[in-house]
Scaffold this active site. Structure first.
Site, PDB file in Angstrom:
ATOM      1  N   GLU A  44      -1.667 -13.122 -38.059  1.00 47.76           N
ATOM      2  CA  GLU A  44      -2.652 -12.272 -37.399  1.00 47.76           C
ATOM      3  C   GLU A  44      -2.354 -10.838 -37.793  1.00 47.76           C
ATOM      4  OE1 GLU A  44      -4.524 -11.293 -32.982  1.00 47.76           O
ATOM      5  OE2 GLU A  44      -2.437 -11.928 -33.138  1.00 47.76           O
ATOM      6  N   GLU A  69       2.137  -6.025 -36.757  1.00 46.53           N
ATOM      7  CA  GLU A  69       1.753  -4.894 -35.909  1.00 46.53           C
ATOM      8  C   GLU A  69       2.645  -3.694 -36.248  1.00 46.53           C
ATOM      9  OE1 GLU A  69       0.274  -2.273 -33.820  1.00 46.53           O
ATOM     10  OE2 GLU A  69      -0.687  -4.230 -33.508  1.00 46.53           O
ATOM     11  N   ASP A 118      -9.993  -2.153 -35.038  1.00 49.89           N
ATOM     12  CA  ASP A 118     -10.703  -0.874 -34.953  1.00 49.89           C
ATOM     13  C   ASP A 118     -11.925  -0.918 -35.866  1.00 49.89           C
ATOM     14  OD1 ASP A 118     -11.535   1.830 -35.103  1.00 49.89           O
ATOM     15  OD2 ASP A 118      -9.492   2.532 -34.766  1.00 49.89           O
ATOM     16  N   LYS A 122     -17.454   5.359 -38.800  1.00 48.51           N
ATOM     17  CA  LYS A 122     -17.937   6.384 -39.727  1.00 48.51           C
ATOM     18  C   LYS A 122     -17.845   5.882 -41.166  1.00 48.51           C
ATOM     19  CE  LYS A 122     -16.752  10.218 -36.673  1.00 48.51           C
ATOM     20  NZ  LYS A 122     -16.003  11.485 -36.507  1.00 48.51           N
ATOM     21  N   ASP A 154     -15.954  -7.498 -30.641  1.00 50.06           N
ATOM     22  CA  ASP A 154     -17.012  -7.201 -29.670  1.00 50.06           C
ATOM     23  C   ASP A 154     -18.023  -6.229 -30.254  1.00 50.06           C
ATOM     24  OD1 ASP A 154     -14.832  -5.188 -29.569  1.00 50.06           O
ATOM     25  OD2 ASP A 154     -16.206  -4.186 -28.195  1.00 50.06           O
ATOM     26  N   THR A 191      -7.728 -12.914 -26.756  1.00 48.74           N
ATOM     27  CA  THR A 191      -6.843 -11.759 -26.865  1.00 48.74           C
ATOM     28  C   THR A 191      -6.974 -10.938 -25.585  1.00 48.74           C
ATOM     29  OG1 THR A 191      -8.403 -10.129 -27.738  1.00 48.74           O
ATOM     30  CG2 THR A 191      -7.466 -11.693 -29.322  1.00 48.74           C
ATOM     31  N   GLU A 192      -6.112  -9.928 -25.451  1.00 45.92           N
ATOM     32  CA  GLU A 192      -6.208  -9.041 -24.291  1.00 45.92           C
ATOM     33  C   GLU A 192      -7.580  -8.368 -24.227  1.00 45.92           C
ATOM     34  OE1 GLU A 192      -1.851  -9.013 -25.601  1.00 45.92           O
ATOM     35  OE2 GLU A 192      -3.787  -8.868 -26.573  1.00 45.92           O
ATOM     36  N   GLU A 194     -10.377  -9.308 -25.670  1.00 44.37           N
ATOM     37  CA  GLU A 194     -11.437 -10.298 -25.462  1.00 44.37           C
ATOM     38  C   GLU A 194     -11.564 -10.650 -23.984  1.00 44.37           C
ATOM     39  OE1 GLU A 194     -12.684 -14.776 -27.055  1.00 44.37           O
ATOM     40  OE2 GLU A 194     -10.851 -13.796 -27.787  1.00 44.37           O
TER      41      GLU A 194
END
Length: 212
Positions: A44, A69, A118, A122, A154, A191-192, A194
């Site tokens: 992931e 991460e 993210d 732009k 989302d 996920t958190e 979600e």
């Protein structure tokens, strides 16, 4: 998102090298030896606090998972989840996904998860999106033919962009959902983000993209 500084994070990461793997460059082509099995390896990118990956690890003990991460103040929560639940098939890298190809050998992975990344809305930031063609090339190198990207967001704009990016690159699109939680998709691990978004009634978009 503003990250809260946790000055003790680096020490905690250093004290748990069996969970947050140090010097991952040395592991390229050798991850099966670390896991001590030949099970498939899924990663992931941007794993955050690790709710998704720890849930996947518990649900699928015959698959090995690695979360990437770069923020140490975030990854320690994922570390704690794995440690507290004694999950043996989940590891983490405190690294940048842009360095992916030096951590894994060609074809070493089978699947990449991209969850609630993210959107970088732009136009001038397009190259930072994790579904941009340069990243798709990185994923292809470490997965090869038949490798899969599983993507959730989302953000409708990012989803539309990503579908176009996947198609333009030549990937095969499968299981495209414009409202995941109202679909018949089974086995979803949230996920958190979600969980938070779905509780607000927001729509979740999902798709799978496979290399040829």
């Amino acid at each position: 998102m503003r990250l809260r500084n946790k000055p003790w994070a680096k020490d905690m990461i250093a004290q748990n090298p069996t969970i947050v793997v140090p010097n991952p460059v040395e592991m390229a082509g050798k991850w099966k030896y670390l896991f001590e099995n030949n099970n498939p390896i899924h990663i992931e990118v941007g794993t955050g606090k690790g709710q998704f990956l720890t849930g996947m690890g518990q649900a699928n003990p015959d698959i090995n998972y690695i979360g990437i991460e770069k923020y140490d103040s975030v990854i320690i929560t994922a570390l704690e989840r794995v440690k507290d639940n004694n999950i043996q098939n989940v590891k983490f890298l405190n690294e940048d996904v842009a360095e992916l190809t030096i951590f894994f050998a060609e074809g070493e992975l089978e699947r990449v998860y991209i969850n609630f990344t993210d959107p970088w809305p732009k136009n001038r930031h397009e190259k930072r999106r994790l579904t941009y063609e340069a990243f798709l090339k990185l994923y292809e190198q470490v997965m090869g033919e038949k490798g899969e990207i599983h993507f959730k967001t989302d953000n409708q704009g990012l989803f539309e962009y990503s579908l176009h990016s996947f198609s333009k690159y030549g990937l095969i699109l499968n299981n495209v959902s414009l409202d995941l939680h109202k679909s018949d998709f089974e086995g979803n691990i949230m996920t958190e983000y979600e969980q938070k978004f779905s509780e607000k009634g927001m729509r979740i978009y999902r798709c799978e993209a496979q290399y040829r």
